[in-house]
Scaffold this motif. Structure first.
Motif, PDB file in Angstrom:
ATOM      1  N   ASP A  95      34.891  40.517  33.338  1.00 17.25           N
ATOM      2  CA  ASP A  95      35.146  39.511  32.387  1.00 17.25           C
ATOM      3  C   ASP A  95      36.185  39.709  31.254  1.00 17.25           C
ATOM      4  OD1 ASP A  95      33.729  40.986  30.717  1.00 17.25           O
ATOM      5  OD2 ASP A  95      31.905  39.599  30.943  1.00 17.25           O
ATOM      6  N   VAL A  96      36.187  38.721  30.323  1.00 11.13           N
ATOM      7  CA  VAL A  96      37.180  39.167  29.218  1.00 11.13           C
ATOM      8  C   VAL A  96      36.483  40.147  28.142  1.00 11.13           C
ATOM      9  CG1 VAL A  96      37.926  36.924  28.878  1.00 11.13           C
ATOM     10  CG2 VAL A  96      35.941  37.231  27.826  1.00 11.13           C
ATOM     11  N   ASP A  97      35.411  40.822  28.418  1.00  6.33           N
ATOM     12  CA  ASP A  97      35.140  41.952  27.719  1.00  6.33           C
ATOM     13  C   ASP A  97      34.967  43.205  28.413  1.00  6.33           C
ATOM     14  OD1 ASP A  97      34.286  40.130  25.630  1.00  6.33           O
ATOM     15  OD2 ASP A  97      32.374  39.315  26.717  1.00  6.33           O
ATOM     16  N   GLY A  98      35.441  43.030  29.610  1.00  6.15           N
ATOM     17  CA  GLY A  98      35.515  44.180  30.413  1.00  6.15           C
ATOM     18  C   GLY A  98      34.362  44.358  31.384  1.00  6.15           C
ATOM     19  N   ALA A  99      33.428  43.749  31.316  1.00  2.00           N
ATOM     20  CA  ALA A  99      31.925  44.120  32.234  1.00  2.00           C
ATOM     21  C   ALA A  99      32.500  43.541  33.552  1.00  2.00           C
ATOM     22  CB  ALA A  99      30.847  43.216  31.728  1.00  2.00           C
ATOM     23  N   PHE A 100      32.067  44.432  34.601  1.00  2.00           N
ATOM     24  CA  PHE A 100      32.336  43.897  36.028  1.00  2.00           C
ATOM     25  C   PHE A 100      31.607  42.857  36.575  1.00  2.00           C
ATOM     26  CE2 PHE A 100      31.109  45.006  40.469  1.00  2.00           C
ATOM     27  CZ  PHE A 100      32.243  44.557  41.278  1.00  2.00           C
ATOM     28  N   LEU A 101      32.175  42.139  37.387  1.00  3.62           N
ATOM     29  CA  LEU A 101      31.504  40.610  37.658  1.00  3.62           C
ATOM     30  C   LEU A 101      31.100  40.936  39.266  1.00  3.62           C
ATOM     31  CD1 LEU A 101      33.889  38.203  35.920  1.00  3.62           C
ATOM     32  CD2 LEU A 101      31.391  38.738  35.212  1.00  3.62           C
ATOM     33  N   ASN A 102      30.313  41.329  39.665  1.00  2.00           N
ATOM     34  CA  ASN A 102      29.859  41.741  41.143  1.00  2.00           C
ATOM     35  C   ASN A 102      29.783  40.579  42.130  1.00  2.00           C
ATOM     36  OD1 ASN A 102      29.530  43.550  43.326  1.00  2.00           O
ATOM     37  ND2 ASN A 102      27.245  43.918  42.856  1.00  2.00           N
ATOM     38  N   GLY A 103      30.792  40.559  43.051  1.00  2.00           N
ATOM     39  CA  GLY A 103      30.847  39.500  44.222  1.00  2.00           C
ATOM     40  C   GLY A 103      31.433  38.262  43.650  1.00  2.00           C
ATOM     41  N   ALA A 104      32.153  38.322  42.255  1.00  2.00           N
ATOM     42  CA  ALA A 104      32.735  37.063  41.723  1.00  2.00           C
ATOM     43  C   ALA A 104      33.995  36.877  42.090  1.00  2.00           C
ATOM     44  CB  ALA A 104      32.285  37.213  40.117  1.00  2.00           C
ATOM     45  N   THR A 105      34.575  35.726  42.216  1.00  2.00           N
ATOM     46  CA  THR A 105      36.134  35.400  42.368  1.00  2.00           C
ATOM     47  C   THR A 105      36.360  34.470  41.149  1.00  2.00           C
ATOM     48  OG1 THR A 105      35.570  33.757  44.139  1.00  2.00           O
ATOM     49  CG2 THR A 105      36.243  36.176  44.570  1.00  2.00           C
ATOM     50  N   ARG A 106      37.567  34.436  40.961  1.00  2.00           N
ATOM     51  CA  ARG A 106      38.051  33.237  39.750  1.00  2.00           C
ATOM     52  C   ARG A 106      38.026  31.843  40.351  1.00  2.00           C
ATOM     53  NH1 ARG A 106      43.642  34.039  37.237  1.00  2.00           N
ATOM     54  NH2 ARG A 106      42.841  32.607  35.945  1.00  2.00           N
ATOM     55  N   SER A 107      38.230  31.821  41.748  1.00  2.00           N
ATOM     56  CA  SER A 107      38.154  30.305  42.159  1.00  2.00           C
ATOM     57  C   SER A 107      37.027  30.248  43.323  1.00  2.00           C
ATOM     58  CB  SER A 107      39.518  30.003  42.979  1.00  2.00           C
ATOM     59  OG  SER A 107      39.529  30.662  44.439  1.00  2.00           O
TER      60      SER A 107
END
Length: 297
Positions: free
Chosen positions: A181-193
């Motif tokens: 995310d914008v704060d640098g935290a990993f987003l597990n399994g996420a995609t932008r679309s």
């Protein structure tokens, strides 16, 4: 008295006259419409056109005229064909990536739509590669989920998986990038679309742009500028993405015969990747700054 007076002026026309006056364009229109539906379903799902023809024949045999019963018959036929494909595909050298995942799975298909459209089939070698990549990422970064996108159809070598130009033999598979995310935290399994595609990483000023200034009319390199503001402002998580590409260009090559990886040049440079297996896909193919394309020999 004239004979004409013996015939009521509102008498219905004879059957022969009715046949002569019936519009001739309607059957042609219906045939064209059915043909178009078969074509679209075949291009989208490979087996949907056949399911539609079977459902159409069944509806006519049973005298069904209402839309909803006919739709139900088609959905039943399509579901049966899709279920059967999972057992028949190995005859053609392909196996499905499962869209049913639990909390322990580290390889997931981004959306059930890929399985509903039969776009989740690969050769056993690619299947093993994908599982091994996910296992490696889980070891290096515990709990990390690797997301798969488009693969191939279940049958027939050379059948196109639109809009891709090369997903036609079971040996190609797309992966999503890893995001933060914008704060640098990993987003597990996420995609932008929602489906993993079309949310592009825009190049910065001065980045390598091999297609700049070209205006190819026959191309799938679409920018979808109108969609970009709709996607969340995630960024590529460089550490995991670089680790995945590093594994693909080493273990993927030696153990599974990986041949090529497609990534946009500006991302390749930003990630500091120099391996010769990383290629540019060309200006007529889709952009690859929203996903990673891999293919084996």
């Amino acid at each position: 008295m004239s004979r004409a007076l013996h015939h009521p002026p509102c008498a219905p026309p004879s059957p022969r006259l009715w046949e002569w006056q019936r519009p001739q364009g309607l059957p042609v229109f219906r045939f064209a419409l059915h043909a178009l539906i078969v074509l679209v379903l075949t291009l989208l799902t490979q087996i949907g056109g056949i399911a539609y023809l079977v459902a159409l024949a069944a509806s006519r045999a049973w005298g069904l005229r209402r839309f909803l019963p006919k739709l139900a018959i088609f959905l039943l036929c399509y579901a049966g064909a899709t279920f059967t494909a999972t057992f028949a595909a190995p005859i053609f050298g392909r196996v499905p990536l499962s869209c049913i995942a639990d909390a322990a799975d580290r390889l997931v298909v981004r959306s059930p739509i890929y399985c509903l459209l039969n776009r989740n089939y690969v050769t056993p070698e690619v299947h093993d590669l994908a599982k091994a990549l996910a296992a490696h990422m889980d070891r290096e970064f515990p709990g990390t989920v690797t997301v798969a996108l488009d693969a191939n159809f279940p049958f027939v070598r050379g059948f196109p998986l639109l809009p891709h130009l090369s997903h036609a033999d079971g040996k190609k598979l797309d992966f999503a990038y890893y995001y933060k995310d914008v704060d640098g935290a990993f987003l597990n399994g996420a995609t932008r679309s929602p489906i993993g595609y079309f949310a592009f990483e825009q190049p910065a000023p001065g980045d390598e742009l091999p297609c700049e200034g070209r205006n190819d009319w026959l191309t799938t390199r679409w920018d979808f500028n109108v969609l970009q503001p709709l996607f969340p402002a995630y960024r590529i998580e460089e550490q995991r993405t670089s680790a995945a590409i590093g594994w693909l260009t080493s273990e993927g090559v030696t153990r599974f015969g990986l041949q090529k990886i497609f990534i946009e040049p500006h991302l390749k440079n930003a990630l500091g990747i120099t391996d010769s297996h990383i290629r540019f896909q060309g200006c007529r193919a889709a952009r690859h700054d929203d996903h990673i394309h891999i293919q084996v020999e």
